[in-house]
Design a protein around this motif. Structure first.
Motif, PDB file in Angstrom:
ATOM      1  N   CYS A  19       0.825  -1.212   0.000  1.00 23.18           N
ATOM      2  CA  CYS A  19       0.000   0.000   0.000  1.00 23.18           C
ATOM      3  C   CYS A  19       0.855   1.257   0.000  1.00 23.18           C
ATOM      4  O   CYS A  19       0.314   2.368   0.057  1.00 23.18           O
ATOM      5  N   LEU A  20       2.178   1.088  -0.040  1.00 20.79           N
ATOM      6  CA  LEU A  20       3.095   2.217   0.119  1.00 20.79           C
ATOM      7  C   LEU A  20       4.069   2.339  -1.046  1.00 20.79           C
ATOM      8  O   LEU A  20       5.184   2.840  -0.883  1.00 20.79           O
ATOM      9  N   CYS A  21       3.674   1.889  -2.213  1.00 20.40           N
ATOM     10  CA  CYS A  21       4.554   1.922  -3.376  1.00 20.40           C
ATOM     11  C   CYS A  21       4.214   3.156  -4.214  1.00 20.40           C
ATOM     12  O   CYS A  21       3.201   3.179  -4.922  1.00 20.40           O
ATOM     13  N   TYR A  22       5.065   4.176  -4.148  1.00 16.51           N
ATOM     14  CA  TYR A  22       4.783   5.444  -4.812  1.00 16.51           C
ATOM     15  C   TYR A  22       5.718   5.751  -5.972  1.00 16.51           C
ATOM     16  O   TYR A  22       5.388   6.575  -6.824  1.00 16.51           O
ATOM     17  N   THR A  23       6.892   5.122  -5.997  1.00 20.45           N
ATOM     18  CA  THR A  23       7.905   5.462  -6.988  1.00 20.45           C
ATOM     19  C   THR A  23       8.526   4.205  -7.590  1.00 20.45           C
ATOM     20  O   THR A  23       8.354   3.091  -7.082  1.00 20.45           O
TER      21      THR A  23
ATOM     22  N   ASP B 136      10.644   2.596  -5.023  1.00 20.51           N
ATOM     23  CA  ASP B 136       9.860   1.744  -4.124  1.00 20.51           C
ATOM     24  C   ASP B 136       9.600   0.391  -4.772  1.00 20.51           C
ATOM     25  O   ASP B 136       9.677  -0.658  -4.119  1.00 20.51           O
ATOM     26  N   ALA B 137       9.284   0.406  -6.063  1.00 18.46           N
ATOM     27  CA  ALA B 137       8.977  -0.831  -6.780  1.00 18.46           C
ATOM     28  C   ALA B 137      10.206  -1.733  -6.869  1.00 18.46           C
ATOM     29  O   ALA B 137      10.105  -2.956  -6.696  1.00 18.46           O
ATOM     30  N   ARG B 138      11.356  -1.132  -7.134  1.00 17.69           N
ATOM     31  CA  ARG B 138      12.580  -1.946  -7.209  1.00 17.69           C
ATOM     32  C   ARG B 138      12.899  -2.581  -5.862  1.00 17.69           C
ATOM     33  O   ARG B 138      13.381  -3.720  -5.795  1.00 17.69           O
TER      34      ARG B 138
ATOM     35  N   ALA C 196       5.451   5.066 -13.090  1.00 19.76           N
ATOM     36  CA  ALA C 196       6.801   4.505 -13.080  1.00 19.76           C
ATOM     37  C   ALA C 196       6.885   3.275 -12.178  1.00 19.76           C
ATOM     38  O   ALA C 196       7.538   2.273 -12.527  1.00 19.76           O
ATOM     39  N   ALA C 197       6.221   3.326 -11.027  1.00 16.55           N
ATOM     40  CA  ALA C 197       6.215   2.186 -10.113  1.00 16.55           C
ATOM     41  C   ALA C 197       5.478   0.995 -10.736  1.00 16.55           C
ATOM     42  O   ALA C 197       5.942  -0.151 -10.671  1.00 16.55           O
ATOM     43  N   GLU C 198       4.323   1.279 -11.360  1.00 16.74           N
ATOM     44  CA  GLU C 198       3.567   0.221 -12.020  1.00 16.74           C
ATOM     45  C   GLU C 198       4.422  -0.497 -13.061  1.00 16.74           C
ATOM     46  O   GLU C 198       4.480  -1.734 -13.103  1.00 16.74           O
ATOM     47  N   ARG C 199       5.055   0.276 -13.928  1.00 16.81           N
ATOM     48  CA  ARG C 199       5.818  -0.314 -15.038  1.00 16.81           C
ATOM     49  C   ARG C 199       7.002  -1.124 -14.541  1.00 16.81           C
ATOM     50  O   ARG C 199       7.338  -2.178 -15.109  1.00 16.81           O
ATOM     51  N   THR C 200       7.647  -0.656 -13.490  1.00 17.51           N
ATOM     52  CA  THR C 200       8.774  -1.397 -12.928  1.00 17.51           C
ATOM     53  C   THR C 200       8.332  -2.779 -12.469  1.00 17.51           C
ATOM     54  O   THR C 200       9.014  -3.785 -12.721  1.00 17.51           O
ATOM     55  N   LEU C 201       7.187  -2.859 -11.822  1.00 14.46           N
ATOM     56  CA  LEU C 201       6.689  -4.140 -11.331  1.00 14.46           C
ATOM     57  C   LEU C 201       6.166  -5.020 -12.466  1.00 14.46           C
ATOM     58  O   LEU C 201       6.470  -6.219 -12.531  1.00 14.46           O
ATOM     59  N   LEU C 202       5.398  -4.446 -13.373  1.00 12.03           N
ATOM     60  CA  LEU C 202       4.821  -5.235 -14.455  1.00 12.03           C
ATOM     61  C   LEU C 202       5.886  -5.728 -15.422  1.00 12.03           C
ATOM     62  O   LEU C 202       5.780  -6.838 -15.968  1.00 12.03           O
TER      63      LEU C 202
END
Length: 297
Positions: free
Chosen positions: A58-62, A65-67, A134-140
């Motif tokens: 719930c705390l992934c903003y950047t 954070d995703a990395r 940016a966070a979404e794309r890093t994870l996906l």
């Protein structure tokens, strides 16, 4: 053997709702709060332990954070990242935090273009959406079974900035008239924390790499919300519908509606509509209202 979930940001509005829902379904849930530093990889690894069936952030903003989350996601059966509808942009690049509100032809699907990703301060109006992208794309892009959820205006008990207080405060103060800008026609799709929790559980049971909108099954406008809240609090007032936007600027006057067809197709079933799910919020607001305290003096 009980399934295990780890919720980062577990003491916040969304985290609490998800933890409650999963525990009721028989999950073992670890939902640490500030005792785990979200930016500390060692602290996160320790919280993760030997792995989990579900990891919720719930705390992934950047992107950073995703990395930091990726090593944990590799040890999770399913990972859910809470994003926001602030990522969406219309044909002119307008978004929910731009000076001029976005305009869409109808309910927004997950295929709607998003803002360009950005690495900047995520806690500004212009930086929030691009950093979430940016966070979404890093994870996906990792190829891992990550579900990105894009909620709208989240409501639930314990919300630090509850939109419903706009009407609740006026009702508790005894107002018999309420002014509504733009004739109360503004719509900004609400998302009950309880409904979001139900979607988190659905994603946990169906691991995959996807993006899903998360919102209530209905999208009442400002006038309808004023009536829903008044009715729930046994209050009667007269709505004055203004043609202009100079007064009565209720919190739902600018926004848009999310299409939740993809979530429903996955098997998600909402807990209830806005009128049902907002009751918990209203009870919470009334119990801690300064107007309520004054009435007891």
């Amino acid at each position: 053997m009980s399934r295990r979930a780890l919720i980062l940001g577990g003491t916040g509005l969304i985290g609490r709702a998800a933890a409650r829902r999963l525990r009721q379904a028989g999950w073992t849930v670890d939902a640490p709060g500030r005792e785990v530093d979200r930016a500390d990889p060692r602290a996160l690894a320790q919280a993760m332990g030997d792995g989990a069936d579900l990891l919720v952030d719930c705390l992934c903003y950047t992107a950073s954070d995703a990395r930091t989350l990726l090593p944990l996601a590799r040890d999770a059966g399913s990972t859910v990242m809470i994003s926001a509808k602030a990522v969406y942009a219309d044909s002119r690049g307008r978004h929910v935090n731009s000076a001029e509100p976005p305009r869409f032809d109808g309910p927004v699907t997950e295929d709607q273009p998003t803002l360009a990703p950005l690495d900047s301060d995520p806690f500004t109006r212009e930086g929030y959406g691009p950093n979430k992208v940016a966070a979404e794309r890093t994870l996906l892009d990792s190829g891992l079974p990550v579900t990105v959820l894009r909620p709208s205006k989240v409501h639930g008990p314990g919300n630090k900035r509850p939109l419903e207080s706009y009407f609740v405060d006026r009702i508790l103060a005894g107002h018999r008239i309420v002014l509504l800008a733009s004739r109360g026609e503004g719509v900004d799709h609400p998302t009950a924390a309880a409904n979001l929790a139900a979607l988190i559980e659905t994603a946990a049971l169906h691991p995959g790499r996807r993006v899903l909108n998360a919102a209530d099954p209905d999208a009442p406008n400002g006038l309808e919300i004023s009536r829903i809240i008044a009715r729930a609090l046994d209050h009667e007032w007269q709505e004055i519908l203004l043609d202009h936007d100079e007064a009565g600027r209720h919190p739902w006057r600018r926004g848009f509606v999310l299409d939740t067809s993809a979530a429903l197709a996955l098997g998600y079933r909402p807990v209830g509509d806005y009128a049902l799910t907002v009751r918990e919020t209203l009870r919470d607001l009334v119990s801690r209202s300064s107007w309520q305290d004054r009435s007891r003096e």
